[in-house]
Design a protein around this motif. Sequence first.
Motif, PDB file in Angstrom:
ATOM      1  N   LEU A  98       0.799  -1.141   0.067  1.00  0.00           N
ATOM      2  CA  LEU A  98       0.025  -0.041  -0.197  1.00  0.00           C
ATOM      3  C   LEU A  98       0.919   1.349  -0.029  1.00  0.00           C
ATOM      4  O   LEU A  98       0.454   2.311  -0.744  1.00  0.00           O
ATOM      5  N   TRP A  99       1.833   1.418   0.888  1.00  0.00           N
ATOM      6  CA  TRP A  99       2.705   2.485   0.846  1.00  0.00           C
ATOM      7  C   TRP A  99       3.506   2.897  -0.405  1.00  0.00           C
ATOM      8  O   TRP A  99       3.562   3.791  -0.592  1.00  0.00           O
ATOM      9  N   ARG A 100       3.807   1.706  -0.997  1.00  0.00           N
ATOM     10  CA  ARG A 100       4.486   1.666  -2.348  1.00  0.00           C
ATOM     11  C   ARG A 100       3.653   2.367  -3.579  1.00  0.00           C
ATOM     12  O   ARG A 100       3.848   3.020  -4.220  1.00  0.00           O
ATOM     13  N   SER A 136     -15.599   3.662   6.667  1.00  0.00           N
ATOM     14  CA  SER A 136     -16.519   3.673   5.408  1.00  0.00           C
ATOM     15  C   SER A 136     -15.634   2.895   4.428  1.00  0.00           C
ATOM     16  O   SER A 136     -16.424   2.274   3.665  1.00  0.00           O
ATOM     17  N   GLY A 137     -14.514   2.961   4.341  1.00  0.00           N
ATOM     18  CA  GLY A 137     -13.818   2.078   3.408  1.00  0.00           C
ATOM     19  C   GLY A 137     -13.937   0.616   3.505  1.00  0.00           C
ATOM     20  O   GLY A 137     -14.330  -0.011   2.499  1.00  0.00           O
ATOM     21  N   ILE A 138     -13.819   0.274   4.633  1.00  0.00           N
ATOM     22  CA  ILE A 138     -14.156  -1.199   5.111  1.00  0.00           C
ATOM     23  C   ILE A 138     -15.624  -1.675   4.792  1.00  0.00           C
ATOM     24  O   ILE A 138     -15.615  -2.755   4.213  1.00  0.00           O
ATOM     25  N   ALA A 139     -16.518  -0.916   5.029  1.00  0.00           N
ATOM     26  CA  ALA A 139     -17.889  -1.299   4.670  1.00  0.00           C
ATOM     27  C   ALA A 139     -17.787  -1.255   3.294  1.00  0.00           C
ATOM     28  O   ALA A 139     -18.686  -2.075   2.808  1.00  0.00           O
ATOM     29  N   THR A 140     -17.566  -0.177   2.472  1.00  0.00           N
ATOM     30  CA  THR A 140     -17.661  -0.473   0.982  1.00  0.00           C
ATOM     31  C   THR A 140     -16.866  -1.628   0.414  1.00  0.00           C
ATOM     32  O   THR A 140     -17.455  -2.104  -0.188  1.00  0.00           O
ATOM     33  N   LEU A 141     -15.802  -1.863   0.933  1.00  0.00           N
ATOM     34  CA  LEU A 141     -14.970  -3.034   0.678  1.00  0.00           C
ATOM     35  C   LEU A 141     -15.713  -4.490   0.853  1.00  0.00           C
ATOM     36  O   LEU A 141     -15.861  -5.500  -0.014  1.00  0.00           O
ATOM     37  N   SER A 142     -16.276  -4.326   1.952  1.00  0.00           N
ATOM     38  CA  SER A 142     -17.167  -5.433   2.438  1.00  0.00           C
ATOM     39  C   SER A 142     -18.332  -5.772   1.514  1.00  0.00           C
ATOM     40  O   SER A 142     -18.840  -7.049   1.339  1.00  0.00           O
ATOM     41  N   MET A 143     -19.093  -4.716   1.165  1.00  0.00           N
ATOM     42  CA  MET A 143     -20.030  -4.781   0.186  1.00  0.00           C
ATOM     43  C   MET A 143     -19.951  -5.507  -1.120  1.00  0.00           C
ATOM     44  O   MET A 143     -20.078  -6.203  -1.942  1.00  0.00           O
ATOM     45  N   MET A 144     -18.412  -5.112  -1.654  1.00  0.00           N
ATOM     46  CA  MET A 144     -17.948  -5.729  -2.908  1.00  0.00           C
ATOM     47  C   MET A 144     -17.618  -7.264  -2.632  1.00  0.00           C
ATOM     48  O   MET A 144     -18.156  -8.040  -3.483  1.00  0.00           O
ATOM     49  N   VAL A 145     -17.055  -7.441  -1.415  1.00  0.00           N
ATOM     50  CA  VAL A 145     -16.957  -9.035  -1.040  1.00  0.00           C
ATOM     51  C   VAL A 145     -18.212  -9.802  -1.192  1.00  0.00           C
ATOM     52  O   VAL A 145     -18.424 -10.726  -1.476  1.00  0.00           O
ATOM     53  N   THR A 166      -7.628   8.034  -1.312  1.00  0.00           N
ATOM     54  CA  THR A 166      -6.821   6.875  -0.790  1.00  0.00           C
ATOM     55  C   THR A 166      -7.815   5.670  -1.112  1.00  0.00           C
ATOM     56  O   THR A 166      -7.290   4.672  -1.207  1.00  0.00           O
ATOM     57  N   TYR A 167      -9.086   5.930  -1.117  1.00  0.00           N
ATOM     58  CA  TYR A 167      -9.692   4.557  -1.200  1.00  0.00           C
ATOM     59  C   TYR A 167      -9.528   3.897  -2.434  1.00  0.00           C
ATOM     60  O   TYR A 167      -9.780   2.569  -2.685  1.00  0.00           O
ATOM     61  N   ALA A 168      -9.297   4.872  -3.567  1.00  0.00           N
ATOM     62  CA  ALA A 168      -9.217   4.199  -5.039  1.00  0.00           C
ATOM     63  C   ALA A 168      -7.897   3.348  -5.230  1.00  0.00           C
ATOM     64  O   ALA A 168      -7.844   2.346  -5.472  1.00  0.00           O
ATOM     65  N   VAL A 169      -6.840   3.846  -4.338  1.00  0.00           N
ATOM     66  CA  VAL A 169      -5.529   3.163  -3.982  1.00  0.00           C
ATOM     67  C   VAL A 169      -5.504   2.002  -3.419  1.00  0.00           C
ATOM     68  O   VAL A 169      -5.425   0.681  -3.534  1.00  0.00           O
ATOM     69  N   VAL A 170      -6.394   2.184  -2.479  1.00  0.00           N
ATOM     70  CA  VAL A 170      -6.684   1.025  -1.392  1.00  0.00           C
ATOM     71  C   VAL A 170      -7.291  -0.096  -1.914  1.00  0.00           C
ATOM     72  O   VAL A 170      -6.985  -1.312  -1.858  1.00  0.00           O
ATOM     73  N   THR A 171      -8.514   0.278  -2.828  1.00  0.00           N
ATOM     74  CA  THR A 171      -9.267  -0.880  -3.520  1.00  0.00           C
ATOM     75  C   THR A 171      -8.448  -1.708  -4.288  1.00  0.00           C
ATOM     76  O   THR A 171      -8.453  -2.762  -4.410  1.00  0.00           O
ATOM     77  N   GLN A 172      -7.408  -1.040  -5.146  1.00  0.00           N
ATOM     78  CA  GLN A 172      -6.828  -2.008  -6.294  1.00  0.00           C
ATOM     79  C   GLN A 172      -5.515  -2.830  -5.221  1.00  0.00           C
ATOM     80  O   GLN A 172      -5.353  -3.915  -5.803  1.00  0.00           O
ATOM     81  N   ALA A 177      -9.437  -5.851   4.326  1.00  0.00           N
ATOM     82  CA  ALA A 177      -9.807  -4.504   4.078  1.00  0.00           C
ATOM     83  C   ALA A 177      -9.590  -3.539   5.267  1.00  0.00           C
ATOM     84  O   ALA A 177      -9.359  -2.455   5.332  1.00  0.00           O
ATOM     85  N   SER A 178      -9.688  -4.332   6.465  1.00  0.00           N
ATOM     86  CA  SER A 178      -9.415  -3.508   7.624  1.00  0.00           C
ATOM     87  C   SER A 178      -7.907  -3.169   7.990  1.00  0.00           C
ATOM     88  O   SER A 178      -7.872  -1.959   8.320  1.00  0.00           O
ATOM     89  N   VAL A 179      -7.050  -3.901   7.488  1.00  0.00           N
ATOM     90  CA  VAL A 179      -5.954  -3.684   7.677  1.00  0.00           C
ATOM     91  C   VAL A 179      -5.564  -2.510   6.706  1.00  0.00           C
ATOM     92  O   VAL A 179      -4.872  -1.529   7.265  1.00  0.00           O
ATOM     93  N   LEU A 180      -5.777  -2.530   5.499  1.00  0.00           N
ATOM     94  CA  LEU A 180      -5.682  -1.629   4.434  1.00  0.00           C
ATOM     95  C   LEU A 180      -6.218  -0.112   4.703  1.00  0.00           C
ATOM     96  O   LEU A 180      -5.685   0.595   4.291  1.00  0.00           O
ATOM     97  N   CYS A 181      -7.074  -0.227   5.197  1.00  0.00           N
ATOM     98  CA  CYS A 181      -8.003   0.781   5.572  1.00  0.00           C
ATOM     99  C   CYS A 181      -7.694   1.871   6.792  1.00  0.00           C
ATOM    100  O   CYS A 181      -8.045   2.664   7.281  1.00  0.00           O
TER     101      CYS A 181
END
Length: 789
Positions: free
Chosen positions: A620-622, A707-716, A635-641, A737-741
């Motif tokens: 993620l940092w990279r 909010s990011g965790i929730a959105t990624l969870s919906m994707m899952v 950051t959500y767009a980066v985290v998502t990928q 998701a929790s770690v990355l968010c």
Amino acid sequence: MSRTVFRKVGVIGSGVMGAGIAAHCANAGVRVTLLDIVPRDLPADAKKAARNKIAADALANTVKAKPALFFHPNNARLVSVGNIDDDLASLADCDLIVEAIVERLDIKRSLFEKLEKVVSPTTIIASNTSGLRIKDMVEGRSETFRKNFLVMHFFNPVRYMKLLELVVGADTDPKALEAIATFGRDQLGKGIVLGKDTPNFVGNRIGIYGMMATIDEMQKAGLSFEDIDNLTGTPMGHPKSATFRTADLVGLDTFAHVAKNCFDALPNDEERAVFQAPAWVAGMVEKKILGNKTKGGFYKRDKASGETLTIDTETLTYRPKKADEAIAKATKGLSKIEDPAARVKKLVNSDGKVGEVGWKIIARTLAYSARRIGEITDDVVAIDDAMKWGYNWELGPFETWDAIGFAEATARMEKDGIALPASIQKMKAAGATSFYKDGKVWDLVKGEYVARKTDAREYSAVQARRGAAVLSNGSADAFDFGDGILGLTFKSKANSIDQDIIEMIHMATERAEKDFRGMVIANEGEHFCVGANLFGVVVAANQQQWGDLRAMVKRLQAGVQKMKYAKVPVVAAPYGMALGGGLEICLGAGHVQAAAETYCGLVEVAVGLLPGGAGNLNLLWRALESVPQGQQLDTYAVVTQVFKNIAMANVATSAVEAQHFGYFRRSDGISFDKARLVHEAKQKAIGLYESGYHAPIPRAYVLPGESGIATLSMMVDTLVAGGHASEHDALIARKIASVLCGGVSGHTHEVTEEEILELEAEAFVSLCGEPKSLERMQHMLTTNKPLRN
């Protein structure tokens, strides 16, 4: 130093070979113009796109090819297409033009006549022919054309096969040969073998002879295809595909064509008859039973039962597989011997059919190779290299001879009545005990040992070592690699990460900072590192040693971060597979010099886990590091990928693709020839140090949080509902998701590295306690395959 710069290459002929050559030149960053004929029966007013259709379709198919021929689909942007009738003049500014059209002398001559009228006097013209003579192809051409003409015989698939045979004609300018050898070796990453202008040159002459002799011995011994493949694969130091699975991969039509070419073009070969294929080979070709490309060759997978069937040579229909149990058992045992030299020696001295038939196949190939010296090449090293690089043998024929024992093998061949050339008798009489000795090789033409030509850039991690180990434990060593560079090498099974390796990462990094200019992580074996040693994790989890597991994860994280922030540069040199922890080592090293054929990804989800060696953090940092200060960042767009790459265990299938995935930086180096990998990694470390290296400064970012965790969870949840993921996949994904968010509060502040590492460790240990994760780990340990549960 002066050398020819190749900026543009023309390739004429967009078939399998031509398209593959074009793709690999593009991989090397060279612009390519790919031409083919105009489709037949086009109307006179057909548009240019229609006239270019054959080359355009070939390029499109090459982009989609599996296994991939381009390192990345983007590389195809360097290839432009056209047709021979309209666009031959577009090749005028090419530095090199490679002809890869149909193997017909009249058509090649006609093309060369047209080509001569448009090319520059400095353009090098090469043919990819494997069967036609140079003197015949250049008949009628000018002196300048003949001086610039040679054969460049690539092996298929071009990206993956190291061998490039170069053959010159009577008039070829030595400077043209030198320029192409340098281009092939340094830019394309090929191993160069110089052959003579004889049918099928070096690799195919020996390789096809070996395959035909194998068929001959199979029929004499009454063995099955399965028996021969059990015998001639790993036990013989050949690829696992052995003889007939290899023929299925290559295509039986190609195999039969090359054999026929040898038979037709070699009237004076003492073993010409062996190149005459059995009637059933012709029957298979006639019925289009050609191998993988026709969904059936010597072997065929039955869709209904899932079983592999074998061709019956009498009826040309398929039968159930059958293999001699004694041969299967013996060859399985031989395959477990790691050293190929010891393995082959034991094979030829085995009892029963294994030793008897194995010896006959090997002995005939060794003797035939010796008899070809002076005809196809003057160099035993050329034959050995051709078979290793073009047929993936572990040992070449003369290396195999040495492995068995020169005197022992020679005496046994003489006893069996196998014809050996006078040069071998002279070698024997001179008291030579092996072909290779103390950096020298026996020259069968001169009858003496000569210095072996070597490339100073080609050496392994073991060969780089100076003196005794600086540090050592049960799973890793650190040696002085010279020039102020410390070399860290893993030595566990498959270079998997265990407690000893974790400790050595700490110790070696500290020693490098104290006594060296930099450190290179350079491993030996088939793969760089296949991840963590799961066995230890499973044992600890079964015994509910959660404190020990947490301590192990935190220690690995600390070791990875210690490399990242070391006061001297740390360079990882991955190759083959760098999976899970293997990629985490590369991410932590901070600098990478990767073999082009590196396959990497964070694949822990396959065993019910998430990355536990700072992989989540550093990936993620990279991805975030190139964002300029002050830029509004979602950051959500980066985290998502990053989330997708980890949760879906996306594996990059080349080092270039790894750069596109964000696993490696665009500034990281790529070695086209793995033989130069350690050298180039070492030079990278030296260059970084000499250019005033300073460790990076820790960073922190505001992350998506709750909010990011929730959105990624919906994707899952959507994937689970669609049957694309299991509930346990979803559990793992939500933890990722929790770690990355940055946890539920990641949006409220700049999240530090330490916070992400803590979230990662907590999630890793919690998953170790999940029964379904344990099932995945245990399944992988027992079957070497992932379990979806």
